[in-house]
Design an enzyme around this catalytic site. Structure first.
Site, PDB file in Angstrom:
ATOM      1  N   PHE A  37      18.033 -13.105  20.124  1.00  0.00           N
ATOM      2  CA  PHE A  37      18.583 -12.733  18.818  1.00  0.00           C
ATOM      3  C   PHE A  37      20.095 -12.487  18.840  1.00  0.00           C
ATOM      4  O   PHE A  37      20.691 -12.170  17.820  1.00  0.00           O
ATOM      5  CB  PHE A  37      17.852 -11.501  18.269  1.00  0.00           C
TER       6      PHE A  37
ATOM      7  N   ASN B 189      18.841  -3.696   9.909  1.00  0.00           N
ATOM      8  CA  ASN B 189      18.081  -2.439  10.006  1.00  0.00           C
ATOM      9  C   ASN B 189      18.939  -1.202   9.698  1.00  0.00           C
ATOM     10  O   ASN B 189      18.707  -0.124  10.216  1.00  0.00           O
ATOM     11  CB  ASN B 189      17.363  -2.331  11.358  1.00  0.00           C
TER      12      ASN B 189
ATOM     13  N   ARG C 294      18.237   9.288  17.095  1.00  0.00           N
ATOM     14  CA  ARG C 294      17.244   8.204  17.146  1.00  0.00           C
ATOM     15  C   ARG C 294      15.959   8.594  16.408  1.00  0.00           C
ATOM     16  O   ARG C 294      15.301   7.754  15.803  1.00  0.00           O
ATOM     17  CB  ARG C 294      16.978   7.795  18.593  1.00  0.00           C
TER      18      ARG C 294
ATOM     19  N   HIS D 152      22.900   1.627  13.320  1.00  0.00           N
ATOM     20  CA  HIS D 152      22.815   1.591  14.777  1.00  0.00           C
ATOM     21  C   HIS D 152      22.874   3.023  15.284  1.00  0.00           C
ATOM     22  O   HIS D 152      23.541   3.859  14.693  1.00  0.00           O
ATOM     23  CB  HIS D 152      24.009   0.807  15.349  1.00  0.00           C
TER      24      HIS D 152
ATOM     25  N   LYS E 238      25.338  -0.528   8.953  1.00  0.00           N
ATOM     26  CA  LYS E 238      25.449  -1.985   9.107  1.00  0.00           C
ATOM     27  C   LYS E 238      25.714  -2.686   7.772  1.00  0.00           C
ATOM     28  O   LYS E 238      25.554  -2.089   6.701  1.00  0.00           O
ATOM     29  CB  LYS E 238      24.170  -2.500   9.765  1.00  0.00           C
TER      30      LYS E 238
ATOM     31  N   TYR F 112      27.927  -5.873  21.459  1.00  0.00           N
ATOM     32  CA  TYR F 112      26.515  -6.068  21.798  1.00  0.00           C
ATOM     33  C   TYR F 112      26.334  -6.907  23.060  1.00  0.00           C
ATOM     34  O   TYR F 112      25.256  -7.485  23.256  1.00  0.00           O
ATOM     35  CB  TYR F 112      25.785  -6.726  20.625  1.00  0.00           C
TER      36      TYR F 112
ATOM     37  N   THR G 257      13.537   0.615  15.741  1.00  0.00           N
ATOM     38  CA  THR G 257      14.422  -0.537  15.499  1.00  0.00           C
ATOM     39  C   THR G 257      13.867  -1.435  14.400  1.00  0.00           C
ATOM     40  O   THR G 257      14.607  -1.887  13.519  1.00  0.00           O
ATOM     41  CB  THR G 257      14.581  -1.351  16.802  1.00  0.00           C
TER      42      THR G 257
ATOM     43  N   GLU H  67      30.517   3.327  23.313  1.00  0.00           N
ATOM     44  CA  GLU H  67      30.569   2.786  21.950  1.00  0.00           C
ATOM     45  C   GLU H  67      31.575   3.540  21.086  1.00  0.00           C
ATOM     46  O   GLU H  67      32.290   2.932  20.282  1.00  0.00           O
ATOM     47  CB  GLU H  67      29.161   2.825  21.333  1.00  0.00           C
TER      48      GLU H  67
ATOM     49  N   ARG I 133      15.827   4.174   8.643  1.00  0.00           N
ATOM     50  CA  ARG I 133      15.450   2.754   8.635  1.00  0.00           C
ATOM     51  C   ARG I 133      14.242   2.494   7.744  1.00  0.00           C
ATOM     52  O   ARG I 133      14.157   1.449   7.092  1.00  0.00           O
ATOM     53  CB  ARG I 133      15.209   2.277  10.067  1.00  0.00           C
TER      54      ARG I 133
HETATM   55  P1  CMP Z   1      20.609  -1.898  17.263  1.00  0.00           P
HETATM   56  O1  CMP Z   1      20.008  -0.562  17.474  1.00  0.00           O
HETATM   57  O2  CMP Z   1      21.936  -1.955  16.606  1.00  0.00           O
HETATM   58  O3  CMP Z   1      20.692  -2.672  18.676  1.00  0.00           O
HETATM   59  C1  CMP Z   1      20.513  -4.059  18.823  1.00  0.00           C
HETATM   60  C2  CMP Z   1      20.195  -4.739  17.530  1.00  0.00           C
HETATM   61  O4  CMP Z   1      19.669  -6.067  17.647  1.00  0.00           O
HETATM   62  C3  CMP Z   1      19.096  -3.982  16.837  1.00  0.00           C
HETATM   63  O5  CMP Z   1      19.586  -2.752  16.362  1.00  0.00           O
HETATM   64  C4  CMP Z   1      18.661  -4.977  15.772  1.00  0.00           C
HETATM   65  O6  CMP Z   1      19.451  -4.900  14.603  1.00  0.00           O
HETATM   66  C5  CMP Z   1      18.956  -6.326  16.425  1.00  0.00           C
HETATM   67  N1  CMP Z   1      17.766  -7.116  16.681  1.00  0.00           N
HETATM   68  C6  CMP Z   1      17.471  -8.285  16.106  1.00  0.00           C
HETATM   69  N2  CMP Z   1      16.314  -8.773  16.561  1.00  0.00           N
HETATM   70  C7  CMP Z   1      15.840  -7.886  17.460  1.00  0.00           C
HETATM   71  C8  CMP Z   1      14.669  -7.821  18.276  1.00  0.00           C
HETATM   72  N3  CMP Z   1      13.739  -8.776  18.252  1.00  0.00           N
HETATM   73  N4  CMP Z   1      14.512  -6.768  19.090  1.00  0.00           N
HETATM   74  C9  CMP Z   1      15.457  -5.766  19.116  1.00  0.00           C
HETATM   75  N5  CMP Z   1      16.585  -5.792  18.366  1.00  0.00           N
HETATM   76  C10 CMP Z   1      16.771  -6.825  17.532  1.00  0.00           C
END
Ligand code: CMP
Length: 140
Positions: free
Chosen positions: A59, A114, A87, A117, A11, A51, A93, A128, A104
């Site tokens: 968010f 973070n 994962r 992805h 990212k 997304y 996350t 994806e 992460r």
């Molecule tokens: P990712 O795994 O790329 O999938 C969705 C993304 O939304 C997640 O990583 C985070 O970067 C972002 N995000 C921001 N706020 C939140 C939240 N409160 N809960 C989950 N994902 C979030």
């Protein structure tokens, strides 16, 4: 049956901080083979499309702005049990909840920024990967 492919993005926060090489090294050392990879930058519309499953979440708007704010690296990765193992490698996350030694935990600065992805299912890994790469842009 476990898939052998997953999809990742490094990212904008991690790319901008110059952590792409270190993250890719961790990915390769964990046994993942890179079968497609490119540096690119999403437009806000493309980030919204990628997304769109999150479009009702509070968010979503900030996430799309953030994900289009700078360059990223997109890649398809191959390994036995790829989705689940990746994962585990990247951690939770929210980096505050990520296990020690995970990507992460080491590189992420917030739940939004973070670092990486990782696809959450075999089905989404395929969707994806196809979002970024055509058949001729990947190995196999
Ligand atoms: P990712 O795994 O790329 O999938 C969705 C993304 O939304 C997640 O990583 C985070 O970067 C972002 N995000 C921001 N706020 C939140 C939240 N409160 N809960 C989950 N994902 C979030």
């Amino acid at each position: 049956m476990a898939t052998n492919r997953t999809f990742t993005m490094i990212k904008p926060d991690a790319f901008k901080a110059g952590n792409s090489g270190a993250i890719l090294k961790m990915i390769e050392e964990a046994g993942f083979k890179i079968v497609a990879m490119k540096a690119t930058q999403l437009t806000p519309a493309l980030a919204g499309k990628f997304y769109e499953v999150h479009q009702e979440r509070p968010f979503y708007k900030d996430l799309c702005a953030y994900m289009s704010s700078g360059p990223i690296i997109a890649a398809i990765l191959e390994k036995e049990n790829a989705v689940e193992d990746f994962r585990t490698l990247i951690g939770a996350t929210n980096p505050a909840n990520a296990a020690e030694g995970t990507i992460r935990k080491i590189f992420a600065t917030s739940i939004e920024a973070n670092a990486v992805h990782g696809s959450d299912s075999d089905e989404n890994a395929a969707i994806e990967g196809s979002f970024y790469f055509s058949q001729t842009e990947r190995v196999g």
